[in-house]
Write a protein that holds these residues in place. Sequence first.
Motif, PDB file in Angstrom:
ATOM      1  N   UNK A 260       0.888  -1.211   0.019  1.00  0.00           N
ATOM      2  CA  UNK A 260      -0.129  -0.090  -0.089  1.00  0.00           C
ATOM      3  C   UNK A 260       0.780   1.332   0.124  1.00  0.00           C
ATOM      4  N   UNK A 261       1.953   1.366   0.656  1.00  0.00           N
ATOM      5  CA  UNK A 261       2.782   2.381   0.480  1.00  0.00           C
ATOM      6  C   UNK A 261       4.293   2.212   1.354  1.00  0.00           C
ATOM      7  N   UNK A 262       5.204   3.025   1.301  1.00  0.00           N
ATOM      8  CA  UNK A 262       6.514   2.649   1.914  1.00  0.00           C
ATOM      9  C   UNK A 262       6.926   3.947   2.686  1.00  0.00           C
ATOM     10  N   UNK A 313       9.581   9.398  -1.584  1.00  0.00           N
ATOM     11  CA  UNK A 313      10.171   8.157  -0.607  1.00  0.00           C
ATOM     12  C   UNK A 313       9.488   6.897  -1.194  1.00  0.00           C
ATOM     13  N   UNK A 314       8.339   6.787  -1.723  1.00  0.00           N
ATOM     14  CA  UNK A 314       7.870   5.363  -2.215  1.00  0.00           C
ATOM     15  C   UNK A 314       8.437   5.194  -3.744  1.00  0.00           C
ATOM     16  N   UNK A 315       8.769   6.114  -4.494  1.00  0.00           N
ATOM     17  CA  UNK A 315       9.558   5.860  -5.648  1.00  0.00           C
ATOM     18  C   UNK A 315      10.856   5.532  -5.327  1.00  0.00           C
ATOM     19  N   UNK A 316      11.776   5.912  -4.347  1.00  0.00           N
ATOM     20  CA  UNK A 316      13.174   5.278  -3.949  1.00  0.00           C
ATOM     21  C   UNK A 316      12.897   3.912  -3.421  1.00  0.00           C
ATOM     22  N   UNK A 317      11.611   3.814  -2.648  1.00  0.00           N
ATOM     23  CA  UNK A 317      11.721   2.384  -1.986  1.00  0.00           C
ATOM     24  C   UNK A 317      11.487   1.267  -3.368  1.00  0.00           C
ATOM     25  N   UNK A 356       0.863   7.649 -12.796  1.00  0.00           N
ATOM     26  CA  UNK A 356       1.628   7.221 -14.234  1.00  0.00           C
ATOM     27  C   UNK A 356       3.319   7.433 -13.646  1.00  0.00           C
ATOM     28  N   UNK A 357       3.402   8.249 -12.769  1.00  0.00           N
ATOM     29  CA  UNK A 357       5.187   8.066 -12.500  1.00  0.00           C
ATOM     30  C   UNK A 357       5.587   6.747 -11.894  1.00  0.00           C
ATOM     31  N   UNK A 358       4.792   6.455 -10.956  1.00  0.00           N
ATOM     32  CA  UNK A 358       4.960   5.143 -10.245  1.00  0.00           C
ATOM     33  C   UNK A 358       5.034   3.974 -11.021  1.00  0.00           C
ATOM     34  N   UNK A 359       4.187   3.892 -12.006  1.00  0.00           N
ATOM     35  CA  UNK A 359       4.090   2.798 -13.156  1.00  0.00           C
ATOM     36  C   UNK A 359       5.128   3.020 -14.131  1.00  0.00           C
TER      37      UNK A 359
END
Length: 442
Positions: A260-262, A313-317, A356-359
Amino acid sequence: MVNLGCAKNVVDAEEMLGVLSDRGYRIDASSNDADVIVINTCGFIEAAKQESIDVILEALERKRQGRVRKVVVAGCLAQRYGAELAREMPEVDGFIGAGQMAGIAEMVGDTLVRPDQLFRVPEKPHHRWVDVPMRIRSTAPWTAYLKISEGCDHKCTFCAIPSFRGLHVSKPLERIVEEAERLAKEGVRELNLIAQDSTQYGYDLYKQPMLPDLLRALAQVGGVRWLRLFYCYPSRVNAKIIEAIATTPKVCQYIDMPLQHADDEVLRAMRRPLSGEAYLRILERFREASPDVAIRTTFIVGFPGETEAQFENLLRFVERAQFDRVGAFEYSTEDGTPSADLPNRAPSRVKRARKDRLMHLQRDISLARNRAWIGRDMEVLVESAHDGDLRRVTGRSFRDAPEIDGHVTVPGTDAMPGEFIPVRITGAQPYDLNGVMRTREA
């Protein structure tokens, strides 16, 4: 029967059809001449709720045209908003709540002889396991979902599922094994184990975690080739579960673990019990036990109060974690959940841009992980032959869950759907693989 929603709803619909068939009802797949339409609804997020309402309205229009006699609404939306729907849709002939599949034959029979609207939705949802052994399955003959528990005891602030699915209830182990044996006799080769929280299996019945014992018991079922585990709650993943997945024959080296998140602050606001670093340690333990394990997760973006820094932070994770598969949802405000009252809602455009950035990031990671399989061998379950080209088939590997993950395309073979074939991987895309069939002696 019109089924909407998740794999758990698929099982519910199949069980309802089994109950109806056992009571002598004839199932009309086309529904052109049906006396009754049963709609098994989803009430998870706003888009799913709207889809369910649209299907109900379509069925009511068919009723007004005289094409069907009765409309019954079942499942999650009936449980969550049944009283409201009953007032707004008096033309619906019956409502039956989630977890009440065993009563569907009585509901259908009563609607056919009574003019009044029937409402059989318990105030507090509680799952009742269906005693009728037969399921009318809607999946491909070689694959089936097997529900091991229902409901959830967790208190995630964004989720309304416990309010309409009820608290966690495990299916007795011996009943699961019996069901698996029946499915195997029907030709099922792949069993996909589902629940709201698979890792909680057994706590209520046996006062201890029983998922490893269940996996080992199911591995003894003859005819089954693959066992796949879904919906693992990260804080309950322990060394015994990791060992069981890594070492039990037939268990796919695949784990579906929604995180769900980081970001730690967002996780606390979501009322999720672990931290991003703790998640990474779990992933490390899985990969130490099974280097080829395929790990799928899901994330929510745009949770109330999520800052740009927290999203970064989520993207780095995600970069550090190197997942094989990732799904992402834009946060949806759900009635009655604690997060519905939180301030600082992200605009739709922000949620969409973050998704969109995450995917986009995950697409590159998935491609790299797929490319690592080039030149290696894997077993593929054939699912279809390409139209006009019977010597080119598409299937799935142990890394690919039905409907949600990728595929493996293999030319130059007459293998039939439902057959397992040895394949050497020759090419990779972000979500799919290409390969050539190998002889079993090679």
